[in-house]
Write an enzyme that holds these catalytic residues in place. Sequence first.
Site, mmCIF file in Angstrom:
data_model
loop_
_atom_site.group_PDB
_atom_site.id
_atom_site.type_symbol
_atom_site.label_atom_id
_atom_site.label_comp_id
_atom_site.label_asym_id
_atom_site.label_seq_id
_atom_site.Cartn_x
_atom_site.Cartn_y
_atom_site.Cartn_z
ATOM 1 N N CYS A 1 97.532 43.314 7.359
ATOM 2 C CA CYS A 1 97.145 43.417 5.949
ATOM 3 C C CYS A 1 95.906 42.589 5.642
ATOM 4 O O CYS A 1 94.935 43.082 5.067
ATOM 5 C CB CYS A 1 98.301 42.986 5.058
ATOM 6 S SG CYS A 1 97.908 43.009 3.300
ATOM 7 N N CYS B 1 95.040 46.055 4.274
ATOM 8 C CA CYS B 1 94.948 46.107 2.813
ATOM 9 C C CYS B 1 93.750 45.371 2.241
ATOM 10 O O CYS B 1 93.034 45.902 1.385
ATOM 11 C CB CYS B 1 96.212 45.515 2.182
ATOM 12 S SG CYS B 1 97.743 45.841 3.050
ATOM 13 N N LYS C 1 90.182 46.675 3.350
ATOM 14 C CA LYS C 1 90.102 48.048 2.827
ATOM 15 C C LYS C 1 89.804 48.042 1.338
ATOM 16 O O LYS C 1 88.955 48.794 0.854
ATOM 17 C CB LYS C 1 91.420 48.767 3.100
ATOM 18 C CG LYS C 1 91.542 50.123 2.426
ATOM 19 C CD LYS C 1 92.972 50.622 2.485
ATOM 20 C CE LYS C 1 93.893 49.811 1.590
ATOM 21 N NZ LYS C 1 95.307 50.271 1.685
ATOM 22 N N TYR D 1 97.564 57.883 4.559
ATOM 23 C CA TYR D 1 96.916 56.871 3.721
ATOM 24 C C TYR D 1 95.546 56.484 4.273
ATOM 25 O O TYR D 1 94.535 56.516 3.568
ATOM 26 C CB TYR D 1 97.731 55.577 3.732
ATOM 27 C CG TYR D 1 98.901 55.445 2.827
ATOM 28 C CD1 TYR D 1 98.851 54.587 1.740
ATOM 29 C CD2 TYR D 1 100.096 56.113 3.071
ATOM 30 C CE1 TYR D 1 99.951 54.393 0.919
ATOM 31 C CE2 TYR D 1 101.195 55.935 2.262
ATOM 32 C CZ TYR D 1 101.127 55.066 1.187
ATOM 33 O OH TYR D 1 102.218 54.883 0.382
ATOM 34 N N GLU E 1 91.865 57.215 2.577
ATOM 35 C CA GLU E 1 91.151 56.070 2.030
ATOM 36 C C GLU E 1 89.788 55.882 2.676
ATOM 37 O O GLU E 1 88.770 55.684 1.980
ATOM 38 C CB GLU E 1 92.001 54.806 2.193
ATOM 39 C CG GLU E 1 93.229 54.814 1.284
ATOM 40 C CD GLU E 1 94.180 53.667 1.530
ATOM 41 O OE1 GLU E 1 94.897 53.290 0.597
ATOM 42 O OE2 GLU E 1 94.222 53.136 2.671
ATOM 43 N N GLU F 1 97.962 54.971 -22.052
ATOM 44 C CA GLU F 1 98.810 55.337 -23.184
ATOM 45 C C GLU F 1 99.357 56.755 -23.060
ATOM 46 O O GLU F 1 100.340 57.111 -23.714
ATOM 47 C CB GLU F 1 98.045 55.188 -24.500
ATOM 48 C CG GLU F 1 96.913 56.175 -24.699
ATOM 49 C CD GLU F 1 96.185 55.970 -26.033
ATOM 50 O OE1 GLU F 1 96.855 55.951 -27.079
ATOM 51 O OE2 GLU F 1 94.944 55.819 -26.004
#
Length: 472
Positions: free
Chosen positions: A61, A66, A69, A196, A200, A461
């Site tokens: 990670c 993560c 990336k 993923y 990405e 919203e």
Amino acid sequence: MCRAAGPNEQEDPVSETRTTQYDWDLFVIGAGSGGVRAARTAAATGVRVAVAEDRYLGGTCVNVGCVPKKLYSYAAHFHDAFEDAGGFGWELPEAPRFDWATLRDNKVGEIKRLNGIYGRLLEGAGVNLIHGRARLLDPHTVEVAGEVHTAEKILVAAGGWPWVPEFPGSDLALTSNEVFDLERFPERFLVLGGGYIAVEFASIFNGLGSQTHLVYRGELFLRGFDQQVREFTRDQMAAKGVKLQFGTNVERIERCDGGLRVTLTSGEVLEVDAVLAATGRRPHLAGLGLEALDVELTGSGHVKVNECFETSVPSILAIGDIAGGPELTPVALAEAMHLVAHHFGDTPPAGPLDYRNIPTAVFCHPNIGTVGLSEEQARERCGAIRVYATEFRPMKHTLSGSQERCLMKLVVDDESDVVVGAHMVGEEAGEVIQGIAIAVRAGLAKADFDATVGIHPTGAEEFVTLRTVTRR
């Protein structure tokens, strides 16, 4: 209570009472997110803990996952930001120019800073850090760099490793381990895969200025995600310039003048500067010695564990990517906390770790955020459902001129009115869905969403103003 891990279960000679016959109470193999969290949390209970790491602190990670990336994704978003600025009155004196070396080298500095933080966290917790690849010798003994250590319990948290299928020239492909640190920026870039990592990096390199191809053997990427989310993401990525090629695969890669020649199974030939094989990850078991102890594996090659994260050898534990759960850093952290509470805490957890309703994000462009069931899963598990979905052009782009659109979607169990799934594709989707995940985890009803006053003007919203059923 923990159930048996499997038919190869061995009897653990250690009693429930903590003993000092070993060098350590807990020896952790791997200083990634899960391993460090387990080591620190266990040490906080007063037990003696050591952790062995042969590569880098923080694991995948922090170093090749993560964190870098997300930094590179930020960099790629500036491409859109520069283009969007004109509609708001900003004029640049000259065309912006991207410098790969600056991004790469600044990333290296940030990762080194994080490595240092992880080291200080372990030191501050009283955990002994040992550098080297640990190898199991018996249920209570490991060897690291020629030194032997004994422990009452051994936790294997060695993570995963990129896997590349074999085909002619597959050795010329990069993996996610190398792609962050290329010497030169690839002006022509090909990504092989549909998960993923593939989606990405296709977005990242496209945003940084590469002519980018994504090649995937399936009919559509991101298998397992909501179908509408997948289709919407496909259209948005294509609109941004990523060349998507589904239903084909790489047949071979060859060197050619100035780059690589990639032949696809469709017969098409592409010339690129780099190929990233984002074709999956497998447990990083090499050299650990698990096979010598008959530690049972699953059919997928992961270490088989019970709800207490015990393997078929009870003194050997496993968490994270190596154990076959959702391969997400927050999951490894949760597993580490659960493991320590069971094995070293005063009050063991009442039951197994709950893997339901885990939110996740995909940092493609635009981002994906999702929690709970997809529409397809909900139809199978709930029967009658209501789907509320909206696609729109965000307010920001009314002036920017960008044609990027946003998708927001709620999936509701019709009988109970409970929101069982929430999905978003759009700017900062992960940030929005993290908050929505609390509501889904809490089992709130659509009526609770309807009763919540929105924040205006925001895109988020929409999640509390969706009133019209899109389909049932």
